[in-house]
Each structure stands twice: as C-alpha cells, then as structure tokens.
Design a protein around this motif. Sequence first.
Motif, PDB file in Angstrom:
ATOM      1  N   ASP A   3       0.824  -1.209   0.000  1.00 47.27           N
ATOM      2  CA  ASP A   3       0.000   0.000   0.000  1.00 47.27           C
ATOM      3  C   ASP A   3       0.853   1.251   0.000  1.00 47.27           C
ATOM      4  N   GLY A   4       0.512   2.200  -0.892  1.00 42.20           N
ATOM      5  CA  GLY A   4       1.190   3.474  -0.943  1.00 42.20           C
ATOM      6  C   GLY A   4       2.573   3.451  -1.555  1.00 42.20           C
ATOM      7  N   ALA A  22       4.534   6.188  -3.294  1.00 49.35           N
ATOM      8  CA  ALA A  22       3.703   6.660  -4.396  1.00 49.35           C
ATOM      9  C   ALA A  22       3.250   8.099  -4.194  1.00 49.35           C
ATOM     10  N   GLU A  23       3.497   8.657  -3.036  1.00 51.37           N
ATOM     11  CA  GLU A  23       3.117  10.038  -2.750  1.00 51.37           C
ATOM     12  C   GLU A  23       4.025  11.034  -3.459  1.00 51.37           C
ATOM     13  N   ARG A  89      -1.368   1.707  -9.329  1.00 54.45           N
ATOM     14  CA  ARG A  89      -1.447   3.138  -9.027  1.00 54.45           C
ATOM     15  C   ARG A  89      -2.724   3.774  -9.526  1.00 54.45           C
ATOM     16  N   ILE A  90      -3.555   3.029 -10.259  1.00 52.38           N
ATOM     17  CA  ILE A  90      -4.826   3.577 -10.742  1.00 52.38           C
ATOM     18  C   ILE A  90      -5.771   3.692  -9.560  1.00 52.38           C
ATOM     19  N   GLN A  91      -6.328   4.879  -9.420  1.00 47.27           N
ATOM     20  CA  GLN A  91      -7.261   5.125  -8.329  1.00 47.27           C
ATOM     21  C   GLN A  91      -8.630   4.566  -8.725  1.00 47.27           C
TER      22      GLN A  91
END
Length: 97
Positions: A3-4, A22-23, A89-91
């Motif tokens: 996650d993240g 990923a931020e 990474r696709i929301q």
Amino acid sequence: MRDGLRLLPWTTPEGKPCYLSAEHDHSRLSLLADDVEAAQLRSGEQVLAGAKAVLADQAAGEHAVRFALTRASESLAEVLRIAYSRGARIQPHDPIG
C-alpha cells in the motif's frame, strides 16, 4: 503491491523488487522510473519486431530463434512489471449512476 508504494522498473542486485513512496509522483526517482519504463517499452517494441522477423524467416536457425525468444521473454517480464506497477497506481472510481 505494498500500500502506498510504487513498484519500480528495476530490482536489487539480488533480484528483489524495489519500491518508492507513491506520494512522490514528481520526485527525481519517480521521474527516472518513468524514463526507464518508457525505454523498456520502446525496447519491447523493437524486440517484438525482431522476433516477428525471425519467426517469418524460414531459414532462421536455432540460435536466432533462441535469441529472439530469450529477448522476448525478458521484454515481456519488463512489460508485465510496468503494467502491474501502473495498474496498482490507478485510483478506483465510483461508477456513474
């Protein structure tokens, strides 16, 4: 996928996956990863064209076929890694209606 974290398009010297927060989509490392992915995709296109040419050549020997298959396998692994990384990474979105 963690996650993240973004799965990077390279591994450690031991072959383990590398991740980046990923931020930080516009960090130097993230932009480098984008460039590496783009180069890997371009290389995959070239490998595919070469493999098709070898397969179309009735006179291609075992060495040429094995080389084409080896490179195609490497490129497929890279493309799958990119697809997995980008897919993670696709929301998710809410369906309309």
